[in-house]
Design a protein around this motif. Sequence first.
Motif, short mmCIF file in Angstrom:
data_model
loop_
_atom_site.label_atom_id
_atom_site.label_comp_id
_atom_site.label_asym_id
_atom_site.label_seq_id
_atom_site.Cartn_x
_atom_site.Cartn_y
_atom_site.Cartn_z
N SER A 1 -47.26 0.51 27.15
CA SER A 1 -47.33 -0.05 28.50
C SER A 1 -47.38 -1.57 28.42
O SER A 1 -47.53 -2.16 27.35
CB SER A 1 -48.60 0.46 29.20
N HIS B 1 -51.12 8.72 25.27
CA HIS B 1 -50.81 8.53 26.69
C HIS B 1 -50.86 9.89 27.36
O HIS B 1 -49.90 10.66 27.28
CB HIS B 1 -49.41 7.91 26.85
N HIS C 1 -52.77 5.50 19.66
CA HIS C 1 -53.48 5.96 20.84
C HIS C 1 -52.59 6.93 21.60
O HIS C 1 -51.40 7.05 21.32
CB HIS C 1 -53.97 4.80 21.71
N PHE D 1 -56.57 1.65 26.56
CA PHE D 1 -57.34 1.89 25.36
C PHE D 1 -57.91 0.56 24.89
O PHE D 1 -57.33 -0.48 25.09
CB PHE D 1 -56.50 2.53 24.26
N ASP E 1 -50.54 -2.48 26.88
CA ASP E 1 -50.49 -2.37 25.42
C ASP E 1 -49.86 -3.61 24.81
O ASP E 1 -50.34 -4.13 23.79
CB ASP E 1 -49.67 -1.14 24.99
N GLU F 1 -57.57 8.96 26.97
CA GLU F 1 -56.82 8.42 25.84
C GLU F 1 -57.69 8.45 24.59
O GLU F 1 -58.87 8.16 24.65
CB GLU F 1 -56.43 6.96 26.11
ZN LIG Z 1 -50.94 2.71 25.86
#
Ligand SMILES: [Zn+2]
Length: 145
Positions: free
Chosen positions: A94, A86, A84, A58, A97, A23
Motif C-alpha cells: 500500500s 493483507h 506482513h 502494520f 507500506d 495483519e
Molecule cells: Zn501492507
Amino acid sequence: MISLQETHLDEIRRHGERDYPFECCGLMLGRFAEGRKVVVETYPISNAREEEAKRNRFLIRPEELMRGEKFARGKGLDVVGFYHSHPDDRAIPSQYDLEHAWPTYSYIVVSVEQERAVDLRSWEMENDRSRFNEEEIVIVSEARP
Ligand SMILES: [Zn+2]
C-alpha cells in the motif's frame, strides 16, 4: 531476488491465516549474497498497533526490531526483509507500506482471504523510494551454508 525454502513460505502463510482478520508481521533473517537475499529463518512479530488499526496497517516496534536484529546477529545472520499480511486485500504494498519502507530489504506481502492465504509476493523498493518493484522469489530446497 530473494531465495527461501518452502517451509519459510508456509510459516508466513500460516502466520497470516492465524492472525486473520488482523495483519501479521515478522522479519526474515538470512544473508545478503551476490545481489540476492537468502532467507535462513523467519522471525514472527506481533502487530504493535491498536485493535482497529490492525486491519490495515502494520508497524514493528523499534524495540522488537532491535531484539530481532540482536537475535539474528547472535546467529551470524542479518535482517534481510520483512513480511506482513493483507487481510482481504491484494498482495501488493500500500501507499502506507511505501512510506514506511527502506531500500535494499525485501518486503513479502501475503494476501489472506477468509482465513486462507491465497497469494504471496515479494517487493523491493526503488532506490529513490518512489515505488516498489516486484521481486523474484526463488524456492530452494535447503539454505546454503
Ligand atoms: Zn501492507
